[in-house]
Design an enzyme around this catalytic site. Structure first.
Site, PDB file in Angstrom:
ATOM      1  N   HIS A  17       0.671  -0.431  -0.100  1.00 54.92           N
ATOM      2  CA  HIS A  17       0.185  -0.258  -0.218  1.00 54.92           C
ATOM      3  C   HIS A  17       1.084   1.191   0.650  1.00 54.92           C
ATOM      4  CE1 HIS A  17      -3.470   2.645   1.821  1.00 54.92           C
ATOM      5  NE2 HIS A  17      -2.313   3.342   2.051  1.00 54.92           N
ATOM      6  N   GLU A  18       1.931   1.146   1.076  1.00 59.36           N
ATOM      7  CA  GLU A  18       2.723   2.504   1.293  1.00 59.36           C
ATOM      8  C   GLU A  18       3.527   2.281  -0.455  1.00 59.36           C
ATOM      9  OE1 GLU A  18       2.047   4.190   3.287  1.00 59.36           O
ATOM     10  OE2 GLU A  18       0.418   3.007   3.895  1.00 59.36           O
ATOM     11  N   HIS A  40       1.732   4.400  -3.293  1.00 60.63           N
ATOM     12  CA  HIS A  40       1.401   5.953  -2.951  1.00 60.63           C
ATOM     13  C   HIS A  40       2.931   6.347  -3.656  1.00 60.63           C
ATOM     14  CE1 HIS A  40      -2.007   6.412   0.077  1.00 60.63           C
ATOM     15  NE2 HIS A  40      -1.701   6.279   0.955  1.00 60.63           N
ATOM     16  N   GLU A  94      -6.054   6.617  -1.255  1.00 60.72           N
ATOM     17  CA  GLU A  94      -6.521   5.701  -0.232  1.00 60.72           C
ATOM     18  C   GLU A  94      -6.944   4.021  -1.100  1.00 60.72           C
ATOM     19  OE1 GLU A  94      -4.810   5.273   2.788  1.00 60.72           O
ATOM     20  OE2 GLU A  94      -3.814   7.662   1.978  1.00 60.72           O
TER      21      GLU A  94
END
Length: 313
Positions: free
Chosen positions: A160-161, A164, A236
């Site tokens: 997930h990070e 980003h 997100e």
């Protein structure tokens, strides 16, 4: 394959929308300056020779230079500022081979350069990504999330990070934080000047100008926050989807989010700007009108909704 293409098509659309939103920040600064000039100089006092538009045009270079200096300083030193506010420190390969290998393997699967890895010594479960280029990209994890998630769940969080970073979310978010900081700084200075600056000793005209400036700065601050939240909330969902595609295991990330939702507040982090970067950050529960207001200014979508989407992926 169609799902993969769809995700990246949406990422491109989101990036375009985000760039347009970020362009609104310097325009908002100029709009605030114009509003102040217009409201603090009534025409009957200024006289026929006074032209608000002409004065505004003359102030534009100075305003843009001041904004550029602010932006430049924050842009150059943002990593130190974020690490200081988060209380994070570097996590080397020898310190935790498990975490390092998870990050490295995910990066290799997508041809990404390995980012720095930091740790926050806090039992809460949370994580965030930061940086503006390959030299400063960083994934930061709390000690709690490292110790309490299994390998598959932690892999989902790290993915997930990394999404980003891959989607340039972190760069856009940092730029928006810098601009919001301008309005926040000005509003705080004006408010303190109004309260502690000896308002009774100033002329009523000066008090009126200060009050107008404070109101304009506050309104601009609220609008800039809405811009920023519009960026972060949409991204997100995209980071969740990208992580699911990267790991081929959306349920692991859903499980991680469920665990995170019960213990996500990092006590050592006091900065709202840093808290916004976390994988989970939401205001305290409220009801009625306050619930609507906090929902409007929430930096993240409801985690329950994110979990539901991942479980149906």
């Amino acid at each position: 394959m169609s799902k993969y293409v769809g995700i990246h098509t949406q990422i491109r659309r989101n990036n375009t929308r985000s760039v347009l939103l970020l362009l609104g920040f310097p325009l908002l600064v100029l709009a605030a300056v114009y509003a102040f000039l217009y409201l603090t100089t009534p025409q009957y006092e200024a006289g026929p020779a006074y032209d608000v538009n002409e004065v505004f045009i003359q102030t534009i270079p100075g305003v843009l230079i001041a904004v550029a200096i602010w932006f430049g300083i924050a842009f150059l030193f943002h990593s130190k500022m974020i690490n200081g506010a988060a209380g994070s420190k570097s996590l080397e390969r020898k310190d935790n081979m498990r975490v390092y290998n998870l990050v490295e393997n995910l990066c290799m699967s997508k041809g990404m350069r390995m980012p720095k890895v930091n740790v926050i010594e806090d039992p809460a479960l949370n994580a965030f990504a930061s940086g503006i280029n390959e030299k400063t990209y960083t994934v930061t994890l709390t000690r709690g999330i490292i110790e309490k998630l299994n390998d598959e769940e932690l892999e989902g969080v790290i993915a997930h990070e990394l999404m980003h970073i891959r989607n340039k979310d972190v760069r856009l978010l940092i730029v928006s934080v810098i601009f919001v900081g301008i309005f926040s700084f000005v509003a705080q200075i004006l408010f303190r000047s109004m309260i502690y600056g000896g308002g009774r000793r100033r002329e009523s005209k000066d008090n009126r100008a200060l009050l107008i400036a404070m109101v304009i700065a506050f309104v601009a601050f609220l609008l800039s926050m809405l811009f920023r939240f519009a960026i972060s909330r949409k991204r997100e969902y995209m980071a969740d989807s990208g992580a699911a595609e990267m790991t081929k295991n959306p349920r692991a990330l859903a499980s991680a989010l469920r665990k995170i939702s019960g213990n996500y507040r990092v006590a050592t982090v006091k900065s709202d700007d840093v808290a916004e970067m976390f994988i989970e950050n939401r205001p305290d529960k409220s009801s009625g009108m306050m619930s609507m207001i906090t929902g409007l200014f929430a930096t993240h979508p409801p985690i329950e909704k994110r979990i539901k989407i991942l479980e149906q992926f």
